[in-house]
Design a protein around this motif. Structure first.
Motif, mmCIF file in Angstrom:
data_model
loop_
_atom_site.group_PDB
_atom_site.id
_atom_site.type_symbol
_atom_site.label_atom_id
_atom_site.label_comp_id
_atom_site.label_asym_id
_atom_site.label_seq_id
_atom_site.Cartn_x
_atom_site.Cartn_y
_atom_site.Cartn_z
ATOM 1 N N PRO A 77 0.786 25.870 -19.539
ATOM 2 C CA PRO A 77 2.004 25.842 -18.727
ATOM 3 C C PRO A 77 2.416 24.402 -18.425
ATOM 4 C CG PRO A 77 0.129 26.634 -17.444
ATOM 5 C CD PRO A 77 -0.330 26.475 -18.848
ATOM 6 N N GLU A 78 3.706 24.194 -18.305
ATOM 7 C CA GLU A 78 4.225 22.860 -17.982
ATOM 8 C C GLU A 78 3.724 22.432 -16.606
ATOM 9 O OE1 GLU A 78 6.267 20.638 -19.671
ATOM 10 O OE2 GLU A 78 5.829 21.926 -21.365
ATOM 11 N N PRO A 79 3.355 21.154 -16.432
ATOM 12 C CA PRO A 79 2.907 20.703 -15.114
ATOM 13 C C PRO A 79 4.073 20.677 -14.121
ATOM 14 C CG PRO A 79 3.016 18.861 -16.646
ATOM 15 C CD PRO A 79 3.296 20.107 -17.433
ATOM 16 N N ARG A 80 3.749 20.854 -12.864
ATOM 17 C CA ARG A 80 4.731 20.733 -11.793
ATOM 18 C C ARG A 80 4.847 19.256 -11.442
ATOM 19 N NH1 ARG A 80 2.709 23.839 -7.058
ATOM 20 N NH2 ARG A 80 4.793 23.506 -6.283
ATOM 21 N N LEU A 81 6.067 18.761 -11.256
ATOM 22 C CA LEU A 81 6.302 17.357 -10.935
ATOM 23 C C LEU A 81 6.752 17.227 -9.488
ATOM 24 C CD1 LEU A 81 8.152 16.169 -14.162
ATOM 25 C CD2 LEU A 81 5.722 16.012 -13.624
ATOM 26 N N PHE A 82 6.188 16.252 -8.785
ATOM 27 C CA PHE A 82 6.520 16.015 -7.383
ATOM 28 C C PHE A 82 7.045 14.596 -7.209
ATOM 29 C CE2 PHE A 82 3.256 19.283 -7.268
ATOM 30 C CZ PHE A 82 3.761 20.174 -6.333
ATOM 31 N N LEU A 83 8.006 14.433 -6.306
ATOM 32 C CA LEU A 83 8.503 13.120 -5.925
ATOM 33 C C LEU A 83 7.751 12.666 -4.687
ATOM 34 C CD1 LEU A 83 12.349 13.657 -6.332
ATOM 35 C CD2 LEU A 83 10.854 12.295 -7.794
ATOM 36 N N ASP B 193 -4.042 18.058 -13.506
ATOM 37 C CA ASP B 193 -3.122 17.928 -14.630
ATOM 38 C C ASP B 193 -1.900 18.817 -14.465
ATOM 39 O OD1 ASP B 193 -4.310 15.964 -16.246
ATOM 40 O OD2 ASP B 193 -5.771 17.406 -16.990
ATOM 41 N N GLN B 194 -2.004 19.853 -13.641
ATOM 42 C CA GLN B 194 -0.882 20.769 -13.437
ATOM 43 C C GLN B 194 0.033 20.342 -12.295
ATOM 44 O OE1 GLN B 194 0.094 23.206 -15.497
ATOM 45 N NE2 GLN B 194 -1.510 22.282 -16.725
ATOM 46 N N ASN B 195 -0.367 19.332 -11.522
ATOM 47 C CA ASN B 195 0.430 18.819 -10.410
ATOM 48 C C ASN B 195 0.481 17.306 -10.551
ATOM 49 O OD1 ASN B 195 0.781 21.338 -8.597
ATOM 50 N ND2 ASN B 195 -1.372 21.335 -9.180
ATOM 51 N N ARG B 196 1.653 16.808 -10.932
ATOM 52 C CA ARG B 196 1.793 15.388 -11.264
ATOM 53 C C ARG B 196 2.923 14.755 -10.464
ATOM 54 N NH1 ARG B 196 0.099 13.540 -16.524
ATOM 55 N NH2 ARG B 196 -1.392 15.002 -17.375
ATOM 56 N N TRP B 197 2.844 13.437 -10.337
ATOM 57 C CA TRP B 197 3.938 12.681 -9.728
ATOM 58 C C TRP B 197 5.044 12.513 -10.767
ATOM 59 C CZ3 TRP B 197 3.619 12.897 -4.862
ATOM 60 C CH2 TRP B 197 2.401 12.814 -4.207
ATOM 61 N N ALA B 198 6.274 12.587 -10.341
ATOM 62 C CA ALA B 198 7.413 12.488 -11.247
ATOM 63 C C ALA B 198 7.692 11.042 -11.642
ATOM 64 C CB ALA B 198 8.654 13.111 -10.605
ATOM 65 N N GLU B 199 7.137 10.088 -10.914
ATOM 66 C CA GLU B 199 7.333 8.671 -11.236
ATOM 67 C C GLU B 199 6.076 7.897 -10.865
ATOM 68 O OE1 GLU B 199 10.363 6.755 -8.805
ATOM 69 O OE2 GLU B 199 10.176 8.369 -7.353
ATOM 70 N N GLY C 251 -1.011 23.999 5.179
ATOM 71 C CA GLY C 251 -1.469 25.023 4.253
ATOM 72 C C GLY C 251 -2.444 24.488 3.222
ATOM 73 N N ASN C 252 -2.787 25.359 2.312
ATOM 74 C CA ASN C 252 -3.775 25.053 1.286
ATOM 75 C C ASN C 252 -3.092 24.982 -0.081
ATOM 76 O OD1 ASN C 252 -6.356 24.532 0.367
ATOM 77 N ND2 ASN C 252 -6.852 26.688 0.072
ATOM 78 N N SER C 253 -1.986 24.200 -0.149
ATOM 79 C CA SER C 253 -1.200 24.157 -1.384
ATOM 80 C C SER C 253 -0.933 22.716 -1.801
ATOM 81 C CB SER C 253 0.139 24.881 -1.184
ATOM 82 O OG SER C 253 0.969 24.114 -0.328
ATOM 83 N N TRP C 254 -0.635 22.552 -3.092
ATOM 84 C CA TRP C 254 -0.273 21.236 -3.614
ATOM 85 C C TRP C 254 1.064 20.790 -3.032
ATOM 86 C CZ3 TRP C 254 -3.730 18.311 -6.094
ATOM 87 C CH2 TRP C 254 -4.857 18.950 -6.600
ATOM 88 N N ASP C 255 1.967 21.724 -2.737
ATOM 89 C CA ASP C 255 3.240 21.366 -2.104
ATOM 90 C C ASP C 255 2.988 20.719 -0.739
ATOM 91 O OD1 ASP C 255 3.603 23.838 -3.886
ATOM 92 O OD2 ASP C 255 5.670 23.156 -3.621
ATOM 93 N N GLY C 256 2.109 21.336 0.054
ATOM 94 C CA GLY C 256 1.779 20.786 1.363
ATOM 95 C C GLY C 256 1.104 19.434 1.261
ATOM 96 N N LEU C 257 0.241 19.280 0.243
ATOM 97 C CA LEU C 257 -0.461 18.019 0.051
ATOM 98 C C LEU C 257 0.514 16.904 -0.310
ATOM 99 C CD1 LEU C 257 -3.130 16.428 -0.151
ATOM 100 C CD2 LEU C 257 -3.280 17.179 -2.537
#
Length: 194
Positions: A21-27, A76-82, A164-170
């Motif tokens: 699956p494509e990794p999720r990108l976070f700013l 590897d599934q949760n990455r920074w967008a820059e 919470g216990n999520s990558w979004d929260g982190l």
């Protein structure tokens, strides 16, 4: 029996060949709706902000988390967008501008910038855990073009809870920690003016 093994082998081969699956990108940024008040500066200095020096694990494109046993996990599934150092520097510069009313130039700045103050942030620790908190520690160095001698060194320790216990929260907590760093730098510049 042989047919069952062949079918099982075929499914295993198909599963192995399936694309990941494509990794999720976070700013790395301030949470939506986050605001900072501009201080009423009579004469705002021109500030040069050096690129924020992050530890190796925090410079990687993978979002890092610390597990309960202290192990660092790079997802590897949760990455920074820059690039994290550039993103952190940009967020601190924006916070500095909003808080001080000063012109803030990010490294590398041209000769025309001619900063009155140069701020450099050296981060020793920037890590968080799912469901825990993000810790951002290090030291700030502020040097003035007008003052002779050593720069002023100020240690900092910032922590932000992870919702919470999520990558979004982190990743949200990482952004809040960097914005808190920007507020800290602005307060140090306003209080001491270099």
């Amino acid at each position: 029996m042989i047919r069952a093994l062949m079918t099982l082998g075929l499914f295993a081969c198909i599963s192995a060949c399936a694309p990941a699956p494509e990794p999720r990108l976070f700013l790395l940024g301030a949470p939506a709706g986050a605001t900072t008040a501009t201080s009423a500066a009579v004469t705002a200095p021109v500030i040069g902000l050096r690129e924020i020096a992050l530890p190796l694990y925090a410079r990687r494109p993978q979002v890092a988390a610390q597990s309960a046993d202290g192990t660092l996990i790079a997802s590897d599934q949760n990455r920074w967008a820059e690039d994290p150092p550039r993103a952190a520097t940009r967020l601190v510069a924006r916070t500095l501008m909003m808080r001080t009313g000063a012109d803030v130039f990010e490294e590398p700045w041209g000769r025309e910038a001619d900063p009155d103050l140069v701020a450099a942030v050296e981060v020793d620790r920037f890590i968080g855990g799912l469901g825990g908190e993000v810790t951002l520690e290090g030291q700030l160095s502020i040097s003035s073009r007008r003052a002779q001698g050593r720069p002023r060194l100020v240690p900092f320790a910032i922590s932000e809870p992870v919702a919470g216990n999520s990558w979004d929260g982190l990743t949200d907590a990482y952004g809040r920690a960097v914005q808190a760093l920007g507020n800290f730098v602005a307060a140090q510049i306003s209080d001491g003016n270099g």
